[in-house]
Design a protein around this motif. Structure first.
Motif, PDB file in Angstrom:
ATOM      1  N   UNK A  21       0.850  -1.197   0.000  1.00  0.00           N
ATOM      2  CA  UNK A  21       0.000   0.000   0.000  1.00  0.00           C
ATOM      3  C   UNK A  21       0.882   1.241   0.000  1.00  0.00           C
ATOM      4  N   UNK A  22       1.862   1.258   0.894  1.00  0.00           N
ATOM      5  CA  UNK A  22       2.700   2.451   1.041  1.00  0.00           C
ATOM      6  C   UNK A  22       3.631   2.642  -0.164  1.00  0.00           C
ATOM      7  N   UNK A  23       3.940   1.557  -0.831  1.00  0.00           N
ATOM      8  CA  UNK A  23       4.736   1.680  -2.071  1.00  0.00           C
ATOM      9  C   UNK A  23       3.903   2.265  -3.206  1.00  0.00           C
ATOM     10  N   UNK A  24       2.582   2.187  -3.079  1.00  0.00           N
ATOM     11  CA  UNK A  24       1.703   2.549  -4.190  1.00  0.00           C
ATOM     12  C   UNK A  24       1.086   3.934  -4.036  1.00  0.00           C
ATOM     13  N   UNK A  25       0.785   4.334  -2.806  1.00  0.00           N
ATOM     14  CA  UNK A  25       0.097   5.619  -2.596  1.00  0.00           C
ATOM     15  C   UNK A  25       0.994   6.778  -3.030  1.00  0.00           C
ATOM     16  N   UNK A  26       0.536   7.533  -4.023  1.00  0.00           N
ATOM     17  CA  UNK A  26       1.244   8.744  -4.455  1.00  0.00           C
ATOM     18  C   UNK A  26       0.309   9.526  -5.373  1.00  0.00           C
ATOM     19  N   UNK A  27       0.608  10.795  -5.631  1.00  0.00           N
ATOM     20  CA  UNK A  27      -0.256  11.563  -6.522  1.00  0.00           C
ATOM     21  C   UNK A  27      -0.320  10.896  -7.886  1.00  0.00           C
ATOM     22  N   UNK A  28      -1.523  10.816  -8.459  1.00  0.00           N
ATOM     23  CA  UNK A  28      -1.673  10.247  -9.791  1.00  0.00           C
ATOM     24  C   UNK A  28      -2.096   8.788  -9.791  1.00  0.00           C
ATOM     25  N   UNK A  29      -1.893   8.111  -8.672  1.00  0.00           N
ATOM     26  CA  UNK A  29      -2.357   6.713  -8.564  1.00  0.00           C
ATOM     27  C   UNK A  29      -3.856   6.708  -8.281  1.00  0.00           C
ATOM     28  N   UNK A  30      -4.548   5.674  -8.719  1.00  0.00           N
ATOM     29  CA  UNK A  30      -5.962   5.576  -8.371  1.00  0.00           C
ATOM     30  C   UNK A  30      -6.144   4.815  -7.065  1.00  0.00           C
ATOM     31  N   UNK A  31      -7.297   5.066  -6.458  1.00  0.00           N
ATOM     32  CA  UNK A  31      -7.645   4.361  -5.218  1.00  0.00           C
ATOM     33  C   UNK A  31      -7.667   2.856  -5.461  1.00  0.00           C
ATOM     34  N   UNK A  32      -8.204   2.441  -6.608  1.00  0.00           N
ATOM     35  CA  UNK A  32      -8.299   0.993  -6.847  1.00  0.00           C
ATOM     36  C   UNK A  32      -6.927   0.362  -7.081  1.00  0.00           C
ATOM     37  N   UNK A  33      -5.980   1.147  -7.594  1.00  0.00           N
ATOM     38  CA  UNK A  33      -4.639   0.602  -7.806  1.00  0.00           C
ATOM     39  C   UNK A  33      -3.967   0.290  -6.466  1.00  0.00           C
ATOM     40  N   UNK A  34      -4.273   1.094  -5.454  1.00  0.00           N
ATOM     41  CA  UNK A  34      -3.713   0.840  -4.120  1.00  0.00           C
ATOM     42  C   UNK A  34      -4.244  -0.492  -3.588  1.00  0.00           C
ATOM     43  N   UNK A  35      -5.537  -0.684  -3.746  1.00  0.00           N
ATOM     44  CA  UNK A  35      -6.147  -1.935  -3.276  1.00  0.00           C
ATOM     45  C   UNK A  35      -5.588  -3.123  -4.048  1.00  0.00           C
TER      46      UNK A  35
ATOM     47  N   UNK B  46     -10.521   2.828  -0.890  1.00  0.00           N
ATOM     48  CA  UNK B  46      -9.514   1.964  -1.513  1.00  0.00           C
ATOM     49  C   UNK B  46     -10.171   0.615  -1.776  1.00  0.00           C
ATOM     50  N   UNK B  47     -10.687   0.464  -2.993  1.00  0.00           N
ATOM     51  CA  UNK B  47     -11.383  -0.783  -3.376  1.00  0.00           C
ATOM     52  C   UNK B  47     -11.517  -0.852  -4.886  1.00  0.00           C
ATOM     53  N   UNK B  48     -11.778  -2.041  -5.397  1.00  0.00           N
ATOM     54  CA  UNK B  48     -11.945  -2.176  -6.849  1.00  0.00           C
ATOM     55  C   UNK B  48     -13.060  -1.254  -7.331  1.00  0.00           C
ATOM     56  N   UNK B  49     -12.824  -0.613  -8.462  1.00  0.00           N
ATOM     57  CA  UNK B  49     -13.862   0.239  -9.045  1.00  0.00           C
ATOM     58  C   UNK B  49     -13.759   1.693  -8.645  1.00  0.00           C
ATOM     59  N   UNK B  50     -12.981   2.008  -7.605  1.00  0.00           N
ATOM     60  CA  UNK B  50     -12.840   3.412  -7.224  1.00  0.00           C
ATOM     61  C   UNK B  50     -11.685   4.016  -8.015  1.00  0.00           C
ATOM     62  N   UNK B  51     -12.039   4.808  -9.019  1.00  0.00           N
ATOM     63  CA  UNK B  51     -11.041   5.351  -9.932  1.00  0.00           C
ATOM     64  C   UNK B  51     -10.571   6.752  -9.548  1.00  0.00           C
ATOM     65  N   UNK B  52     -10.855   7.151  -8.296  1.00  0.00           N
ATOM     66  CA  UNK B  52     -10.377   8.448  -7.823  1.00  0.00           C
ATOM     67  C   UNK B  52      -8.858   8.514  -7.967  1.00  0.00           C
ATOM     68  N   UNK B  53      -8.378   9.588  -8.574  1.00  0.00           N
ATOM     69  CA  UNK B  53      -6.943   9.793  -8.699  1.00  0.00           C
ATOM     70  C   UNK B  53      -6.458  10.537  -7.456  1.00  0.00           C
ATOM     71  N   UNK B  54      -5.548   9.930  -6.739  1.00  0.00           N
ATOM     72  CA  UNK B  54      -5.061  10.537  -5.502  1.00  0.00           C
ATOM     73  C   UNK B  54      -4.291  11.812  -5.808  1.00  0.00           C
ATOM     74  N   UNK B  55      -4.404  12.778  -4.876  1.00  0.00           N
ATOM     75  CA  UNK B  55      -3.686  14.040  -5.060  1.00  0.00           C
ATOM     76  C   UNK B  55      -3.111  14.501  -3.728  1.00  0.00           C
TER      77      UNK B  55
END
Lengths: 392, 392
Positions: free
Chosen positions: B287-301, B338-347
């Motif tokens: 999770x911590x390797x993935x969370x960054x601006x531009x990543x989607x919520x679903x990508x973290x999951x 943070x779940x499948x289908x949530x395409x929010x782009x983190x900022x």
């Protein structure tokens, strides 16, 4: 398993009363949205009501059904008294999404059960039941005939059984312990948050014999100018040298809440505080002289009003309400109110929190009692000196 | 007066963002029912939301209006930043009555203000806004054009300002202190309620520099079989000799909540607990390797899922959500999940509570972090060892 707070016979009695009212009103299925009512009927207990949650009571004599989030159905198995198949979880992919709603799923479940064309009673003023949830439920049940069932269960709750009163006695002991702790820890220079920490610890640790539960209203400590307003939260403000402090504290045992408000004075008691306290204590005597079976709620308020008018005071808000099983944000049951126009006739087993809060311009005092209506009169469950506690 | 948590410029910025969205959607008046949103906009803070309460935001650049119960308007004067005439109380004789409703009065107030025929945005999924309240409001505003404004303010809240992040840092310190206290007090034979009392005291007393506030979710301590369910409350149960205990605790500063879940083990750690913890900690690394601006919520999951699938595990529920200013019953903001289908782009400025709760059959573990999205990646605001804390 968490031990049930009551014997199963108690739940059956409650259901019997609820079904009698349902039958009288032509309701064939009751949808219970109020969390305290859900607990009252099923024993279910969990901090899960931030996602939709309902209890269904069919008119026929079968067990009620709890429906909530899938991850919380596990908690239903640990806390509710029904058989496992009557604890139902809606899928996790329905939680807080724009494209679907738990109530879509719950409505479909009701239809699949064959209850979709029933006369359905529903509570439309429950705290965690939103207008959107209601709209989706109605859309999913197009053949239902809807009945307003607000307060149907609450009015049954207004008359307490002996086991409920036993919890309210324990809750009252915790409320007393909380006020006693407040008297100990509050002093000039002490931060409000430190006082609250000590008080909450007393509320929750409970007694050696039983635990304290979360209080439906957090402790309120209204010092100085904050006492002009009833529901201000604590901060890191320090109590002053000369300050009047209104305390409104609960004790809670197995979700049953007793309220107890008292006032303490740091330093010298101003004349206005002493005079108002005298009037309020005399007003409480009038309340206690009046509460008995057969009296109306408004007659109790009138007795209070007569006293304080003689002292040149007035109070706009009601002076009490029915209290019992409670979840945040309220410990009141939304039934009996001690105020003009409330013609409810008091009966044995009613329990009211009579709170005489005087929120004045820049200061205030509060004195309350949790009062049980007995066969012959009343008994204050909270037993604690009413005088302003002076700490100088 | 209670000191405002933020400078007035911060509130003006928030209003500017809200009005920009209102303008884009053709909303001329926003009715805010969500209590956390009300606080976010006005600073108003009180335990008063058990009676109806709204904040009105007109599109024109004038101050918002808080309307609540008359006795709580006094608290509005002490806590909100607006001028006194923008803090309005509805009369006490409208509280919890069958024959009238506060929303009748509020609707009439809106009409009198000349806003009755506006395009009105409204939040229809707020916790303390009931279907009945909504029906009465709509009936009282027959000329309004209604717009769905659910989550309009919440999505603005999802991006935190520096002063908000400063509070979340303080909140995280309190969450850490709460877990540390839990590690100290929990031991075989100790009652859950006594542990909770000590933990709540730590949460509320806060630090020497600032107070802790009420937590939107009460502390959960899930020991033994209770850890199979996430939201069970405490009781007077005593911790066993060999027990895995999932702790989910908050720290809260000026209503800003940080969440921190950890797991402790009394006695010997069963292999299944050790193995699952290893997978979960590895999952948190992903999770911590993935969370960054531009990543989607679903990508973290997805990153988490990849790890635990390799360990033969699965989890149905989401693994995190946006967190910030919070009132009971929820500290989540109902926006990013943070779940499948949530395409929010983190900022940058997003803060998520990533909670890796594994509620298994008869046991469970939880590990979480409160994570800030920074310009370049992320920072865990909660800084505390992730390993299972063994106490034998």
């Amino acid at each position: 398993m968490i031990e049930l707070p009551f014997a199963r016979a108690e739940y059956q009695q409650r259901l019997g009363k609820i079904r009698a009212v349902m039958a009288r009103r032509g309701i064939e299925l009751l949808i219970v949205n109020d969390v305290a009512n859900q607990h009252y009927i099923t024993g279910y207990d969990g901090w899960s009501f931030y996602t939709p949650q309902v209890v269904l009571v069919p008119i026929e004599e079968v067990e009620p059904v709890w429906i909530g989030r899938a991850m919380d159905a596990a908690g239903g198995l640990l806390t509710a008294w029904m058989k496992p198949e009557n604890v139902v979880g809606f899928p996790e992919d329905h939680v807080q999404r724009a494209d679907r709603h738990p109530m879509d799923w719950i409505a479909a479940w009701i239809v699949a059960k064959g209850w979709g064309n029933r006369h359905i009673g529903i509570e439309l003023e429950a705290y965690y039941f939103s207008p959107k949830a209601h709209a989706r439920l109605v859309a999913g049940l197009p053949n239902a005939k809807w009945h307003d069932a607000d307060l149907l269960v609450n009015w049954i709750r207004a008359v307490k059984s002996s086991p409920e009163i036993a919890y309210l006695r324990k809750a009252s002991r915790l409320a007393q312990a909380a006020v006693a702790r407040a008297y100990e820890v509050i002093a000039p220079g002490v931060r409000e948050c430190d006082a609250i920490a000590a008080i909450q610890a007393a509320q929750i640790a409970g007694s050696p014999d039983f635990a304290g539960d979360i209080t439906a209203l957090p402790p309120t400590i209204l010092g100085g100018e904050n006492a002009s307003a009833p529901h201000i939260m604590w901060s890191d403000r320090r109590f002053g040298k000369d300050e009047t402090i209104a305390l409104e504290l609960a004790g809670v045992c197995r979700r049953y809440a007793a309220g107890l408000a008292r006032t303490m004075q740091l330093g010298k008691t101003p004349a206005r505080v002493a005079d108002t306290a005298k009037a309020v204590i005399e007003g409480m005597d009038a309340v206690l002289d009046t509460v008995c079976p057969g009296t109306t709620a408004e007659a109790v308020e009138a007795a209070w009003r007569k006293v304080i008018e003689r002292h040149g005071l007035k109070k706009e808000s009601r002076i009490g309400y029915s209290i019992g099983v409670a979840y945040p944000p309220d410990w009141g049951e939304h039934t009996i109110s001690l105020r003009p126009g409330d013609k409810t006739v008091l009966q044995p087993g009613n329990v009211v929190h009579s709170i005489l809060g005087m929120w004045m311009d820049g200061w205030g005092i509060e004195i309350s009692e949790t009062i049980l209506v007995t066969e012959t009169g009343n008994e204050t469950l909270t037993k604690f000196p009413r005088d302003i506690h002076v700490k100088s």
